[in-house]
Design an enzyme around this catalytic site. Sequence first.
Site, PDB file in Angstrom:
ATOM      1  N   PHE A   1       0.859  -1.179   0.000  1.00  0.00           N
ATOM      2  CA  PHE A   1       0.000   0.000   0.000  1.00  0.00           C
ATOM      3  C   PHE A   1       0.895   1.228   0.000  1.00  0.00           C
ATOM      4  CE2 PHE A   1      -2.325   3.544   1.733  1.00  0.00           C
ATOM      5  CZ  PHE A   1      -3.494   3.496   0.999  1.00  0.00           C
TER       6      PHE A   1
ATOM      7  N   ASP B   1       9.534   3.027   1.464  1.00  0.00           N
ATOM      8  CA  ASP B   1       8.343   3.800   1.835  1.00  0.00           C
ATOM      9  C   ASP B   1       8.195   3.729   3.349  1.00  0.00           C
ATOM     10  OD1 ASP B   1       5.839   4.789   2.426  1.00  0.00           O
ATOM     11  OD2 ASP B   1       4.858   3.879   0.696  1.00  0.00           O
TER      12      ASP B   1
ATOM     13  N   LYS C   1       2.811  11.578   6.758  1.00  0.00           N
ATOM     14  CA  LYS C   1       2.042  11.360   7.986  1.00  0.00           C
ATOM     15  C   LYS C   1       2.623  12.127   9.171  1.00  0.00           C
ATOM     16  CE  LYS C   1      -0.173   7.064   6.542  1.00  0.00           C
ATOM     17  NZ  LYS C   1      -1.450   7.685   6.194  1.00  0.00           N
TER      18      LYS C   1
END
Length: 404
Positions: A145, A230, A259
Amino acid sequence: MAATAHDTASFITLDEQWGAHNYHPLPVVISEAEGAWVTDVDGNRYLDFLSGYSALNFGHRHPALLDAARSQLDRLTLTSRAFHNDQFGAFCRDLAALTGTEMVLTMNTGAEAVESAIKVARKWAYEVKGVEFDRAEIIVAAGNFHGRTTTIVSFSDDPVAHDNYGPFTPGFITVPYGDLDAVRAAITPNTAAVLMEPIQGEAGVIVPPAGFFAGVRALCDENDVLLVADEIQSGLARTGKLFALDHENVRADLYTLGKALGGGIIPVSAVVGRADVLGVLKPGQHGSTFGGYPVACAVGRAVVELLEGGEFQERSRDLGEHLHGRLNELVGKGLVAVRGRGLWAGVDIDPAAKTGREVSMALRDRGVLCKETHERTLRIAPPLVITREEIDGAVDSLTEALHA
């Protein structure tokens, strides 16, 4: 404009009537928050056990981050990159120093950071490695993801994220996560990069076999291939180190961050890494109106300052050990597996017990907010400011919720 009622049901009705139905949130309407706790519109208080999918590593409304945002809002909000501002360079310098990298590309969201890394890796492949034009390939992992853009969902194997959004972007080769032999077999002269999460978040906090990323690093070095990590969910102290990849003593060529880099206040993301790779971008070839804007940089600098001393990494490491110890006590008692590192865990619920949604609702009723993924897995990621006693209370509530 019509008056709005202030109870939970009325707010949810508004959401359902006017908002696109691309989420299925728990029926909780949060109106206030501080630290590890949130309060809903009816005055009920809950322990946040999800942290905005790791966007709230430092808790809700951390005073240092609020001060940085307020101070900058009082002076300057936006210039665009048509001009310099007095926060951008210092933010890039500080973030590079923290991460041990050489150059910073600022963006806004995690998906933008991944898209940017894909573009940079392809450009590097053509201009530096010498891959034939339009032939560059990027190796990715099954169960990944990385975001929701059209290019990113092109290499998702989750039908909910992928189906009915084509035609899709080519150039991605999918291998099983954690399978070094599969990575080796997938590398060709056209391979530009290997793009993977050091720990897969959305898939259920999947930790790869020990030595996997060391092997990937060696393969990349042998074949002149970039390793792109990531770390949007796993980075910035979530797993007990600055990067999850640090647990393997491996360095990536590029890292994507997001984030928690915005402190739970504003979207801030970045690609950080080698100057000779990010340096392929020249003026006008890539950009973002808000990427690196002064408020983002001011908050980002405050986040870097919080991480420099290592306190949050230590809290995640120590409290994470306690969290995993408590969760593992529930294996065979409503849970079938516990995975993760630091203050990050994926727990699989016994199919004979309940669904993830049912457990999430039962936790809500007990004052703990968490959320399911893939039907029978809960992702647990409390703010790093949580206490040992609060962790114990939440796990006690999970024990009750599994058998309610």
